[in-house]
Design a protein around this motif. Structure first.
Motif, PDB file in Angstrom:
ATOM      1  N   ILE A  28      -6.554   2.940  -1.712  1.00 38.79           N
ATOM      2  CA  ILE A  28      -5.471   3.741  -1.109  1.00 38.79           C
ATOM      3  C   ILE A  28      -5.596   3.746   0.414  1.00 38.79           C
ATOM      4  O   ILE A  28      -4.605   3.672   1.139  1.00 38.79           O
ATOM      5  CB  ILE A  28      -5.495   5.177  -1.679  1.00 38.79           C
ATOM      6  CG1 ILE A  28      -5.118   5.139  -3.179  1.00 38.79           C
ATOM      7  CG2 ILE A  28      -4.553   6.090  -0.910  1.00 38.79           C
ATOM      8  CD1 ILE A  28      -5.307   6.461  -3.884  1.00 38.79           C
ATOM      9  N   HIS A  29      -6.861   3.802   0.894  1.00 33.46           N
ATOM     10  CA  HIS A  29      -7.074   3.772   2.348  1.00 33.46           C
ATOM     11  C   HIS A  29      -6.546   2.464   2.942  1.00 33.46           C
ATOM     12  O   HIS A  29      -5.885   2.455   3.988  1.00 33.46           O
ATOM     13  CB  HIS A  29      -8.573   3.930   2.650  1.00 33.46           C
ATOM     14  CG  HIS A  29      -8.896   3.686   4.096  1.00 33.46           C
ATOM     15  ND1 HIS A  29      -8.569   4.583   5.101  1.00 33.46           N
ATOM     16  CD2 HIS A  29      -9.506   2.617   4.720  1.00 33.46           C
ATOM     17  CE1 HIS A  29      -8.953   4.092   6.271  1.00 33.46           C
ATOM     18  NE2 HIS A  29      -9.540   2.902   6.063  1.00 33.46           N
ATOM     19  N   HIS A  30      -6.860   1.348   2.287  1.00 35.04           N
ATOM     20  CA  HIS A  30      -6.379   0.043   2.763  1.00 35.04           C
ATOM     21  C   HIS A  30      -4.845  -0.001   2.798  1.00 35.04           C
ATOM     22  O   HIS A  30      -4.254  -0.552   3.734  1.00 35.04           O
ATOM     23  CB  HIS A  30      -6.892  -1.077   1.860  1.00 35.04           C
ATOM     24  CG  HIS A  30      -8.366  -1.339   1.999  1.00 35.04           C
ATOM     25  ND1 HIS A  30      -9.002  -1.379   3.207  1.00 35.04           N
ATOM     26  CD2 HIS A  30      -9.330  -1.596   1.050  1.00 35.04           C
ATOM     27  CE1 HIS A  30     -10.293  -1.633   3.038  1.00 35.04           C
ATOM     28  NE2 HIS A  30     -10.522  -1.769   1.721  1.00 35.04           N
ATOM     29  N   LEU A  31      -4.210   0.583   1.789  1.00 31.44           N
ATOM     30  CA  LEU A  31      -2.742   0.601   1.756  1.00 31.44           C
ATOM     31  C   LEU A  31      -2.185   1.449   2.894  1.00 31.44           C
ATOM     32  O   LEU A  31      -1.190   1.087   3.525  1.00 31.44           O
ATOM     33  CB  LEU A  31      -2.245   1.140   0.406  1.00 31.44           C
ATOM     34  CG  LEU A  31      -2.487   0.244  -0.813  1.00 31.44           C
ATOM     35  CD1 LEU A  31      -2.029   0.954  -2.085  1.00 31.44           C
ATOM     36  CD2 LEU A  31      -1.756  -1.085  -0.671  1.00 31.44           C
ATOM     37  N   ASN A  32      -2.855   2.584   3.146  1.00 33.49           N
ATOM     38  CA  ASN A  32      -2.360   3.491   4.190  1.00 33.49           C
ATOM     39  C   ASN A  32      -2.417   2.871   5.577  1.00 33.49           C
ATOM     40  O   ASN A  32      -1.580   3.150   6.432  1.00 33.49           O
ATOM     41  CB  ASN A  32      -3.154   4.798   4.175  1.00 33.49           C
ATOM     42  CG  ASN A  32      -2.813   5.654   2.966  1.00 33.49           C
ATOM     43  OD1 ASN A  32      -1.727   5.531   2.399  1.00 33.49           O
ATOM     44  ND2 ASN A  32      -3.726   6.545   2.563  1.00 33.49           N
ATOM     45  N   VAL A  33      -3.436   2.026   5.813  1.00 33.98           N
ATOM     46  CA  VAL A  33      -3.568   1.406   7.143  1.00 33.98           C
ATOM     47  C   VAL A  33      -2.921   0.029   7.197  1.00 33.98           C
ATOM     48  O   VAL A  33      -3.021  -0.668   8.201  1.00 33.98           O
ATOM     49  CB  VAL A  33      -5.057   1.316   7.560  1.00 33.98           C
ATOM     50  CG1 VAL A  33      -5.662   2.701   7.706  1.00 33.98           C
ATOM     51  CG2 VAL A  33      -5.855   0.466   6.583  1.00 33.98           C
ATOM     52  N   GLY A  34      -2.275  -0.390   6.087  1.00 28.37           N
ATOM     53  CA  GLY A  34      -1.532  -1.641   6.084  1.00 28.37           C
ATOM     54  C   GLY A  34      -2.336  -2.875   5.774  1.00 28.37           C
ATOM     55  O   GLY A  34      -1.866  -3.991   6.007  1.00 28.37           O
ATOM     56  N   HIS A  35      -3.539  -2.698   5.240  1.00 24.73           N
ATOM     57  CA  HIS A  35      -4.372  -3.857   4.881  1.00 24.73           C
ATOM     58  C   HIS A  35      -4.129  -4.213   3.418  1.00 24.73           C
ATOM     59  O   HIS A  35      -4.956  -3.931   2.548  1.00 24.73           O
ATOM     60  CB  HIS A  35      -5.849  -3.555   5.135  1.00 24.73           C
ATOM     61  CG  HIS A  35      -6.177  -3.337   6.571  1.00 24.73           C
ATOM     62  ND1 HIS A  35      -7.327  -2.669   7.003  1.00 24.73           N
ATOM     63  CD2 HIS A  35      -5.507  -3.682   7.709  1.00 24.73           C
ATOM     64  CE1 HIS A  35      -7.333  -2.628   8.321  1.00 24.73           C
ATOM     65  NE2 HIS A  35      -6.240  -3.232   8.771  1.00 24.73           N
ATOM     66  N   LEU A  36      -3.006  -4.838   3.170  1.00 23.39           N
ATOM     67  CA  LEU A  36      -2.590  -5.105   1.796  1.00 23.39           C
ATOM     68  C   LEU A  36      -3.521  -6.102   1.105  1.00 23.39           C
ATOM     69  O   LEU A  36      -3.853  -5.948  -0.074  1.00 23.39           O
ATOM     70  CB  LEU A  36      -1.144  -5.631   1.813  1.00 23.39           C
ATOM     71  CG  LEU A  36      -0.433  -5.752   0.467  1.00 23.39           C
ATOM     72  CD1 LEU A  36      -0.446  -4.446  -0.296  1.00 23.39           C
ATOM     73  CD2 LEU A  36       1.010  -6.210   0.690  1.00 23.39           C
ATOM     74  N   GLN A  37      -3.930  -7.125   1.855  1.00 23.38           N
ATOM     75  CA  GLN A  37      -4.813  -8.133   1.266  1.00 23.38           C
ATOM     76  C   GLN A  37      -6.146  -7.516   0.834  1.00 23.38           C
ATOM     77  O   GLN A  37      -6.677  -7.833  -0.238  1.00 23.38           O
ATOM     78  CB  GLN A  37      -5.056  -9.257   2.275  1.00 23.38           C
ATOM     79  CG  GLN A  37      -5.662 -10.526   1.671  1.00 23.38           C
ATOM     80  CD  GLN A  37      -4.709 -11.249   0.742  1.00 23.38           C
ATOM     81  OE1 GLN A  37      -3.579 -11.523   1.110  1.00 23.38           O
ATOM     82  NE2 GLN A  37      -5.154 -11.545  -0.463  1.00 23.38           N
ATOM     83  N   TYR A  64       6.342 -10.423  -0.863  1.00 21.37           N
ATOM     84  CA  TYR A  64       6.767 -10.530  -2.261  1.00 21.37           C
ATOM     85  C   TYR A  64       5.831 -11.421  -3.078  1.00 21.37           C
ATOM     86  O   TYR A  64       5.720 -11.260  -4.286  1.00 21.37           O
ATOM     87  CB  TYR A  64       8.203 -11.068  -2.309  1.00 21.37           C
ATOM     88  CG  TYR A  64       9.157 -10.237  -1.484  1.00 21.37           C
ATOM     89  CD1 TYR A  64       9.245  -8.864  -1.668  1.00 21.37           C
ATOM     90  CD2 TYR A  64       9.956 -10.817  -0.485  1.00 21.37           C
ATOM     91  CE1 TYR A  64      10.098  -8.085  -0.901  1.00 21.37           C
ATOM     92  CE2 TYR A  64      10.814 -10.054   0.276  1.00 21.37           C
ATOM     93  CZ  TYR A  64      10.880  -8.693   0.070  1.00 21.37           C
ATOM     94  OH  TYR A  64      11.716  -7.928   0.834  1.00 21.37           O
ATOM     95  N   GLN A  65       5.149 -12.347  -2.415  1.00 21.93           N
ATOM     96  CA  GLN A  65       4.205 -13.204  -3.133  1.00 21.93           C
ATOM     97  C   GLN A  65       3.057 -12.369  -3.711  1.00 21.93           C
ATOM     98  O   GLN A  65       2.664 -12.541  -4.870  1.00 21.93           O
ATOM     99  CB  GLN A  65       3.668 -14.284  -2.196  1.00 21.93           C
ATOM    100  CG  GLN A  65       2.868 -15.364  -2.921  1.00 21.93           C
ATOM    101  CD  GLN A  65       2.504 -16.506  -1.987  1.00 21.93           C
ATOM    102  OE1 GLN A  65       2.863 -16.509  -0.817  1.00 21.93           O
ATOM    103  NE2 GLN A  65       1.784 -17.470  -2.516  1.00 21.93           N
ATOM    104  N   LEU A  66       2.553 -11.435  -2.899  1.00 22.76           N
ATOM    105  CA  LEU A  66       1.518 -10.531  -3.408  1.00 22.76           C
ATOM    106  C   LEU A  66       2.089  -9.609  -4.479  1.00 22.76           C
ATOM    107  O   LEU A  66       1.394  -9.234  -5.429  1.00 22.76           O
ATOM    108  CB  LEU A  66       0.920  -9.708  -2.268  1.00 22.76           C
ATOM    109  CG  LEU A  66      -0.132 -10.405  -1.394  1.00 22.76           C
ATOM    110  CD1 LEU A  66      -0.613  -9.473  -0.300  1.00 22.76           C
ATOM    111  CD2 LEU A  66      -1.308 -10.877  -2.236  1.00 22.76           C
TER     112      LEU A  66
END
Length: 860
Positions: A50-59, A93-95
């Motif tokens: 969730i932390h990665h998503l919040n800071v935009g680190h999707l990969q 969209y690929q991810l």
């Protein structure tokens, strides 16, 4: 017009009762009680994800998901939901597809939240079929968000019919639409095919309360009325009724005003926006700068450029493109310097900015080389040209008549798989036709995958300009057979084709089609009709069209003045010119060419010189080379050759071949050998390969009987591989054009034609006709000269007209060169013998022969 009041019976749409409990418009997340307790390790990984998503680190979030799977722990639906929404928000969209794949393998039972996110994912990436399949598998898990996501998916992917059907299916299933459903369905109705359905749904909307409470619905309605029906009045009513507005709504309304041709209203609305306290963004400024471009207002455009710079948006590529376009269209002298400065200051260029500046150079005229150089820089960089870029570059090649370069550009078009796009194909047709290669132009037309009206207009216009009106008319029939429909440009091109060869029968047929098609009052077509009838020899029919058209523009008046001038009716031409001025229509450069020609054709020297002097003083029109040529012709026709030469020498710029050929032609008529030689030398000094100068000088020597000089000139022409244009004449009989050359015997009725000529020769000699053998420019015996005279193409065409027409209508003959003096005399006698009017159009003017006289009064 659509009223914004509630319709009395708005629609036959089933209106369900609101069911917020059973079908909520906002979804609640699944209860945490549905998930098993997590270990501390799993909770730690979940928190990390969730932390990665919040800071935009999707990969990194996806890597954490993989780590969770490797540890044998199963991520819950909330985790997958967060991942999918992050993929959608970041347009990755690929991810998103990868997350869907992991979700499928997880074995979890998917709820409506996840399934709705998947519909949105596939909608955003353009895969509406996959979105549809997911929706179909949902069964009773479908909720209002599912329906709104599907409707939006169809609307965003140009599946308008499916979007409207989904909206109606939703109502039948008992769901009450929310603002997203209405927004989607109104987008689907934003075209001419579905606007009537949109108006019905609009009536339904007024009952729901969403109309005045949601910005997105209001914007969708503005677009529906503007795009679907060009109905800016209703669109503005929607805008005015919106209780809340933001920059997006203001920008949308300004842009639609500009796009539909109401540029002044767009500027006024922009000022209202600023006075209301809203700060314009790059899209607003781009729209209002484009409005200035359409208005042609350079001063206003410069003011907006200042505002752009104050807003620190001058380096934005979107605004930069609009500024380039504005400067190209608005600068009075056609300079592209300011546009180029804007382009050069842009730190980043995209395909739009490159295309804008390239198109600007092409439209400027005379800057086609610069346009091609820019194109080469573009393709050498990182930006790939699109179909609009190629269309402009092919136009540049056409302007240069550079067929080799055009074919190189087209090879790149094929390589980039853009050859099937209409605008590229149409430009290719135009390029080939303007380079004189009609065979390849037709091939380019034939291979077009989907021909539209512009395609047909391009090839029809090409055939008309190449004097192949038969092909043009055949294509017109093909257009009608395909049901494509024709427009004003099609008819104007066909009329141009008819007038170029003098096919008045064809022209009259097209006129009849125009009346049936409802284009009678179209200004462009009326102007083309005036030109057609005038150039085909029926000046009274042209005048009738002119009188019936109501308010004409400067082209209408100029066409009529030109018609009277070419037919030798100088008095009527000058009267029409004065009526034009009294009507408040300002003349242009072409108008004055017509006025000066009218004076020249009847020898009104003082009148002509007065108009030449007044054009700049009274109307600020600087005389061009064509105006000087008219004055030289005016003086030369009257025999004032020395005065004409003095006028040439006093010109503010060097006289070109047009002016000098005009003077040389006058020397030929009046037999002035010395000045004629001088003029020929001046022409050949400019262009040693000008065949007209050699021919005129040769004719001058021939008329003086100086055959050695004639032979010497012809020898020089042969050495330089210069050829004389063959004289030919043609006549239209029963909608078919018959062409004749000197001594032509190829016509099926050749024996009858020459028998008619023999009879005419006998009868006109009885009336006093004496052959003018001076016009035979060959060193042969007198008897043979007389025979040559009766083999001239114009006499053959007139004779064919006598034997093939029985009506009282005039015989109309056309010649590509100046009519022979002997033929001119003979036709006056022909009109007496056959009691028929003969109308002859040569390279310079019309001659109306009737009852033994000519309309030119032998001043030609």
């Amino acid at each position: 017009m659509i009223s914004l009041s509630l319709p009395s019976s708005p629609a036959k749409i089933p209106l369900p009762s609101p069911k917020p409990t059973n079908h909520p418009s906002r979804q609640k997340p699944p209860s945490s009680t549905t998930f098993k307790p997590q270990s501390s390790s799993l909770n730690s990984l979940k928190e990390s994800l969730i932390h990665h998503l919040n800071v935009g680190h999707l990969q990194k979030a996806i890597s954490t998901l993989d780590q969770m799977s490797q540890q044998g722990t199963r991520p819950d639906l909330i985790t997958y939901s967060l991942l999918l929404k992050s993929c959608i928000r970041s347009h990755n969209y690929q991810l998103g597809h990868l997350v869907h794949h992991r979700l499928t393998r997880s074995g979890l039972e998917l709820d409506s939240v996840i399934l709705n996110s998947l519909i949105s994912l596939y909608s955003k990436c353009g895969d509406w079929q996959q979105a549809h399949e997911i929706f179909e598998t949902m069964g009773n898990k479908r909720d209002l968000v599912s329906w709104s996501a599907l409707i939006s998916c169809y609307a965003n992917n140009e599946k308008e019919f499916e979007a409207i059907r989904a909206f109606l299916d939703m109502l039948e299933c008992g769901f009450y639409p929310n603002e997203y459903c209405f927004t989607g369905v109104f987008r689907a109705c934003s075209n001419k095919e579905n606007i009537s359905l949109g108006e019905i749904i609009f009536g339904f909307l007024l009952k729901t309360g969403y109309f005045e409470s949601d910005l997105c619905v209001g914007c969708a309605l503005i677009d529906m009325f503007a795009k679907g029906n060009d109905d800016l009045e209703s669109a503005y009513k929607v805008f005015a009724r919106m209780p809340e507005r933001n920059v997006v709504t203001w920008t949308l309304m300004i842009t639609r005003f500009q796009q539909l041709g109401f540029s002044r209203d767009a500027v006024v609305l922009f000022l209202d926006m600023v006075l209301s306290g809203y700060v314009p963004d790059k899209f607003t400024l781009s729209g209002v700068v484009s409005a200035c471009a359409e208005m042609g207002s350079l001063s206003l455009g410069r003011q907006f450029h200042c505002l752009v710079m104050k807003s620190r948006l001058d380096l934005d590529v979107c605004v930069g493109c609009s500024l380039v376009d504005m400067y190209v269209k608005c600068v009075a002298d056609g300079s592209v310097d300011d546009a180029r400065k804007v382009f050069d200051r842009m730190p980043v260029h995209n395909v739009m900015s490159w295309t804008a500046i390239i198109t600007g150079y092409v439209q400027r005229g005379g800057c086609d080389r610069e346009a091609i150089e820019l194109f080469l820089k573009m393709v050498q960089g990182q930006v790939k040209p699109n179909h609009f870029t190629f269309s402009s570059v092919l136009k540049a090649c056409a302007n240069l008549s550079d067929i080799w370069l055009g074919e190189q550009v087209y090879a790149l078009v094929v390589k980039m798989r853009l050859a099937s796009i209409n605008c590229v194909g149409n430009s290719l047709i135009s390029m080939y036709s303007r380079c004189g290669n009609m065979e390849n132009a037709r091939k380019a037309f034939d291979v077009l995958f989907e021909k539209n009206l512009v395609s047909y207009n391009t090839i029809v216009n090409a055939y008309a300009k190449s004097l192949n009106s038969e092909e043009a008319f055949e294509l017109f029939n093909e257009i009608e057979d395909t049901g494509t429909g024709v427009d004003a440009f099609t008819f104007a091109s066909l009329l141009s084709g008819a007038s170029s060869i003098g096919a008045i029968g064809k022209g009259e047929q097209i006129h009849a089609q125009i009346l049936k098609s409802g284009f009678k009052s179209n200004l462009h077509i009326c102007n083309a009709l005036i030109s057609m009838y005038s150039r085909c020899g029926n000046i009274e029919a042209a005048f009738h069209v002119f009188n019936d058209m109501g308010d004409g523009n400067v082209i209408s008046w100029t066409s009529m003045i030109t018609g009277f001038a070419k037919h030798g009716f100088a008095t009527r031409a000058l009267e029409t010119f004065h009526q034009m001025l009294e009507a408040g229509v300002s003349p242009n450069e072409v108008t004055y060419i017509a006025v000066l020609s009218a004076c020249s054709h009847v020898g009104l020297i003082s009148e002509g010189l007065k108009h030449f002097k007044s054009m700049k003083v009274e109307y600020g029109i600087v005389p061009r080379m064509e105006h000087y040529a008219c004055v030289v012709d005016l003086l030369g026709r009257s025999g004032r050759l020395e005065e004409a030469m003095e006028f040439v020498n006093s010109m503010p710029f060097k006289a070109d071949a047009l002016v000098l050929r005009t003077f040389l032609g006058a020397c030929r008529v009046h037999g002035n050998m010395d000045l004629g030689k001088h003029a020929a030398e001046m022409i050949l000094e400019q262009d040693p390969h000008d065949p007209a100068a050699y021919i005129l000088l040769s004719n001058l020597h021939a008329s003086a009987g100086q055959w050695e000089e004639v032979n010497e000139i012809r020898k020089k022409m042969k050495e330089r591989n210069l050829t004389k244009e063959a004289g030919c004449s043609w006549i239209e009989v029963e909608n078919k054009v018959h062409k004749f050359y000197v001594g032509d015997t190829s016509h099926p009725q050749a024996l009858e034609i020459y028998d008619e000529l023999d009879q005419l020769a006998l009868k006109i000699k009885e009336l006093g006709y004496i052959p003018s053998t001076d016009f035979v420019l060959h060193d042969v015996e007198e008897e043979q000269k007389e025979q040559y005279l009766f083999h001239h193409s114009e006499k053959i065409a007139v004779a064919y007209g006598f034997i093939s027409t029985s009506t009282s209508r005039p015989i109309r003959v056309f010649k590509n060169l100046r009519v022979c003096g002997d033929c001119h005399t003979a036709f006056k006698y022909f009109s007496i013998v056959r009691r028929k009017e003969i109308v002859l159009r040569d390279a310079n003017r019309f001659h109306h022969f009737k009852d033994g006289t000519c309309s030119c009064n032998d001043y030609w």
